[in-house]
Design a protein around this motif. Structure first.
Motif, mmCIF file in Angstrom:
data_model
loop_
_atom_site.group_PDB
_atom_site.id
_atom_site.type_symbol
_atom_site.label_atom_id
_atom_site.label_comp_id
_atom_site.label_asym_id
_atom_site.label_seq_id
_atom_site.Cartn_x
_atom_site.Cartn_y
_atom_site.Cartn_z
ATOM 1 N N LEU A 1 3.784 12.999 18.551
ATOM 2 C CA LEU A 1 4.005 13.207 17.116
ATOM 3 C C LEU A 1 5.347 12.625 16.677
ATOM 4 O O LEU A 1 5.457 12.044 15.585
ATOM 5 C CB LEU A 1 3.943 14.702 16.793
ATOM 6 C CG LEU A 1 2.568 15.359 16.925
ATOM 7 C CD1 LEU A 1 2.685 16.875 16.812
ATOM 8 C CD2 LEU A 1 1.593 14.821 15.881
ATOM 9 N N GLU A 2 6.357 12.761 17.520
ATOM 10 C CA GLU A 2 7.666 12.213 17.170
ATOM 11 C C GLU A 2 7.636 10.687 17.188
ATOM 12 O O GLU A 2 8.257 10.030 16.344
ATOM 13 C CB GLU A 2 8.723 12.735 18.145
ATOM 14 C CG GLU A 2 10.132 12.374 17.748
ATOM 15 C CD GLU A 2 11.185 13.189 18.473
ATOM 16 O OE1 GLU A 2 12.247 12.619 18.802
ATOM 17 O OE2 GLU A 2 10.940 14.395 18.711
ATOM 18 N N LYS A 3 6.921 10.105 18.135
ATOM 19 C CA LYS A 3 6.814 8.650 18.223
ATOM 20 C C LYS A 3 6.028 8.066 17.050
ATOM 21 O O LYS A 3 6.150 6.877 16.748
ATOM 22 C CB LYS A 3 6.146 8.263 19.548
ATOM 23 C CG LYS A 3 7.070 8.354 20.765
ATOM 24 C CD LYS A 3 6.325 8.035 22.037
ATOM 25 C CE LYS A 3 7.259 7.921 23.220
ATOM 26 N NZ LYS A 3 8.092 6.696 23.192
ATOM 27 N N MET A 4 5.209 8.889 16.402
ATOM 28 C CA MET A 4 4.443 8.419 15.243
ATOM 29 C C MET A 4 5.331 8.183 14.016
ATOM 30 O O MET A 4 4.896 7.588 13.030
ATOM 31 C CB MET A 4 3.346 9.431 14.896
ATOM 32 C CG MET A 4 2.205 9.465 15.883
ATOM 33 S SD MET A 4 1.081 10.883 15.635
ATOM 34 C CE MET A 4 0.527 10.615 13.943
ATOM 35 N N LYS A 5 6.588 8.685 14.082
ATOM 36 C CA LYS A 5 7.552 8.517 12.987
ATOM 37 C C LYS A 5 6.964 8.971 11.650
ATOM 38 O O LYS A 5 6.908 8.214 10.658
ATOM 39 C CB LYS A 5 8.026 7.060 12.895
ATOM 40 C CG LYS A 5 8.669 6.557 14.186
ATOM 41 C CD LYS A 5 9.265 5.191 14.016
ATOM 42 C CE LYS A 5 9.840 4.666 15.328
ATOM 43 N NZ LYS A 5 10.847 5.548 15.934
ATOM 44 N N ILE A 6 6.507 10.203 11.638
ATOM 45 C CA ILE A 6 5.868 10.780 10.450
ATOM 46 C C ILE A 6 6.906 10.994 9.348
ATOM 47 O O ILE A 6 7.972 11.579 9.579
ATOM 48 C CB ILE A 6 5.190 12.114 10.810
ATOM 49 C CG1 ILE A 6 4.092 11.869 11.859
ATOM 50 C CG2 ILE A 6 4.618 12.787 9.582
ATOM 51 C CD1 ILE A 6 3.480 13.130 12.413
ATOM 52 N N GLN A 7 6.595 10.522 8.171
ATOM 53 C CA GLN A 7 7.479 10.654 7.020
ATOM 54 C C GLN A 7 6.689 11.168 5.821
ATOM 55 O O GLN A 7 5.466 10.995 5.743
ATOM 56 C CB GLN A 7 8.121 9.308 6.665
ATOM 57 C CG GLN A 7 8.963 8.716 7.779
ATOM 58 C CD GLN A 7 9.499 7.332 7.436
ATOM 59 O OE1 GLN A 7 9.138 6.759 6.399
ATOM 60 N NE2 GLN A 7 10.348 6.801 8.292
ATOM 61 N N GLU A 8 7.412 11.797 4.916
ATOM 62 C CA GLU A 8 6.767 12.296 3.701
ATOM 63 C C GLU A 8 6.148 11.141 2.925
ATOM 64 O O GLU A 8 6.727 10.061 2.820
ATOM 65 C CB GLU A 8 7.793 13.029 2.827
ATOM 66 C CG GLU A 8 8.255 14.354 3.422
ATOM 67 C CD GLU A 8 9.098 15.150 2.442
ATOM 68 O OE1 GLU A 8 8.702 15.222 1.255
ATOM 69 O OE2 GLU A 8 10.129 15.690 2.855
ATOM 70 N N GLY A 9 4.944 11.378 2.422
ATOM 71 C CA GLY A 9 4.251 10.356 1.657
ATOM 72 C C GLY A 9 3.269 9.549 2.475
ATOM 73 O O GLY A 9 2.514 8.748 1.907
ATOM 74 N N VAL B 1 -3.737 8.764 10.950
ATOM 75 C CA VAL B 1 -4.793 8.580 11.951
ATOM 76 C C VAL B 1 -4.565 7.283 12.716
ATOM 77 O O VAL B 1 -4.696 7.244 13.945
ATOM 78 C CB VAL B 1 -6.185 8.577 11.283
ATOM 79 C CG1 VAL B 1 -7.247 8.130 12.285
ATOM 80 C CG2 VAL B 1 -6.510 9.960 10.745
ATOM 81 N N ALA B 2 -4.205 6.209 11.992
ATOM 82 C CA ALA B 2 -3.955 4.921 12.644
ATOM 83 C C ALA B 2 -2.781 5.032 13.618
ATOM 84 O O ALA B 2 -2.831 4.486 14.737
ATOM 85 C CB ALA B 2 -3.672 3.846 11.589
ATOM 86 N N ALA B 3 -1.732 5.748 13.206
ATOM 87 C CA ALA B 3 -0.561 5.910 14.073
ATOM 88 C C ALA B 3 -0.905 6.730 15.308
ATOM 89 O O ALA B 3 -0.466 6.415 16.421
ATOM 90 C CB ALA B 3 0.569 6.572 13.289
ATOM 91 N N LEU B 4 -1.699 7.787 15.130
ATOM 92 C CA LEU B 4 -2.092 8.626 16.266
ATOM 93 C C LEU B 4 -2.969 7.848 17.241
ATOM 94 O O LEU B 4 -2.758 7.900 18.458
ATOM 95 C CB LEU B 4 -2.829 9.874 15.773
ATOM 96 C CG LEU B 4 -3.339 10.830 16.862
ATOM 97 C CD1 LEU B 4 -2.211 11.295 17.773
ATOM 98 C CD2 LEU B 4 -4.048 12.033 16.237
ATOM 99 N N LYS B 5 -3.933 7.105 16.724
ATOM 100 C CA LYS B 5 -4.814 6.325 17.599
ATOM 101 C C LYS B 5 -4.026 5.267 18.370
ATOM 102 O O LYS B 5 -4.302 4.995 19.548
ATOM 103 C CB LYS B 5 -5.916 5.653 16.779
ATOM 104 C CG LYS B 5 -7.010 6.603 16.328
ATOM 105 C CD LYS B 5 -8.133 5.848 15.637
ATOM 106 C CE LYS B 5 -9.296 6.762 15.306
ATOM 107 N NZ LYS B 5 -10.416 6.023 14.666
ATOM 108 N N SER B 6 -3.036 4.682 17.714
ATOM 109 C CA SER B 6 -2.204 3.683 18.370
ATOM 110 C C SER B 6 -1.441 4.286 19.548
ATOM 111 O O SER B 6 -1.360 3.682 20.621
ATOM 112 C CB SER B 6 -1.224 3.076 17.361
ATOM 113 O OG SER B 6 -0.354 2.156 17.988
#
Length: 310
Positions: free
Chosen positions: A176-184, A191-196
């Motif tokens: 989750l941290e590597k997905m670099k989740i940001q507001e918006g 989903v694309a970031a998680l699958k990657s």
């Protein structure tokens, strides 16, 4: 001939003496041997000291359960004016005192995902170590082959008497941290970031998930991130983000249908006045769980029909 007769006689005497000292209950009816007993110098306390020495000797045997012996040894050092074993309540008190006696060798589970029992003391863990955080840091800092990461995680797990559930929890938090989740961020981008990330991490999850508990820890880690604080929690807690990411973990064969439904069964009684309850009772999540339950029932019906046809 007399020499041969003497040799035969000596062998028979030796065999007879061995049989006399053999313990058939230990070595069997056809075996030869006995349990060696250490010598005791003082005759007055010979029986008690012999018992202690024999128990100590057994404690070095493979598979010996030392817990009862440790309890007994600990009880010997308690004050004489208190009877700690007079009833069940006192026996539980002894257990508490026994655990506190090893305070330097015990630490408490870190406050991370809900799969952990925060009240449980863990023998063999270095005091003050946040195991999940350390495992997560190992995951984030690792840049090599996933097989090498598995070895690193295993080594740390053994050194701190951790579990594979700790490993899968930490790995999910790292993903989750590597997905670099940001507001918006939209649900599609998430989903694309998680699958990657799962292209690399899915094999590790499957390797570490030796049972349903490890898979439930992955779900609990996602839940913990969604109910925590900060920008990540804000994004993950918005409908239908949690449901979509949970569904992705299922479709990518990281968590099984059984694990998700087992987690859901535990959360079903959670009130909507808690952060976990609010997340669980989101309608998109409930729709996905209902679909999973229906799929499970259909599979069971199909299996029964195949068995009947056979």
């Amino acid at each position: 001939s007399s020499t041969n007769g003497d040799d035969t006689s000596e062998e028979e005497d030796l065999h007879q003496n061995t049989n006399d000292t053999s313990d058939k209950n230990v070595v069997g009816s056809d075996g030869v041997g006995r349990v060696w007993k250490p010598t005791v110098e003082d005759d007055e306390d010979e029986e008690d000291e012999m018992g202690d020495l024999m128990e100590l000797m057994k404690a070095h045997s493979i598979g010996y359960d030392t817990s009862a012996w440790f309890h007994a040894r600990f009880a010997q050092h308690l004050p004489d004016d208190v009877d700690y074993l007079s009833d069940d309540d006192d026996e539980s008190l002894l257990d508490a005192n026994f655990a506190s006696g090893f305070d330097q060798a015990v630490t408490f589970s870190p406050g991370s995902p809900s799969t952990m029992d925060l009240s449980a003391s863990i023998i063999g863990r270095q005091r003050g170590v946040n195991v999940v955080k350390e495992l997560k840091d190992i995951c984030i800092e690792h840049n090599g082959a996933i097989e090498n990461l598995a070895i690193e995680l295993n080594s740390f797990k053994f050194s701190q008497n951790a579990t594979y559930s700790d490993c899968t929890t930490a790995a999910m938090l790292a993903v989750l941290e590597k997905m670099k989740i940001q507001e918006g961020m939209s649900a599609g981008k998430l989903v694309a970031a998680l699958k990657s990330e799962l292209e690399q991490w899915a094999p590790l999850f499957r390797k570490m998930s030796i049972g349903i508990d490890e898979e439930k820890s992955i779900v609990a880690a996602l839940e913990s991130a969604a109910t925590g604080e900060g920008p990540m929690a804000v994004v993950l807690s918005q409908e239908p983000t949690f449901r979509i990411l949970l569904q992705t973990l299922h479709s990518e064969e990281v968590v099984s249908e059984e694990a998700i439904l087992s987690w859901a069964a535990e959360r079903r009684e959670e009130g909507e006045d808690t952060s976990q309850g609010m997340l669980f009772h989101q309608q998109p999540t409930q729709d996905f769980l209902e679909w999973l339950e229906q799929e499970s029932e259909d599979e069971e019906d199909s299996s029964e029909e195949e068995e009947d046809s056979d």
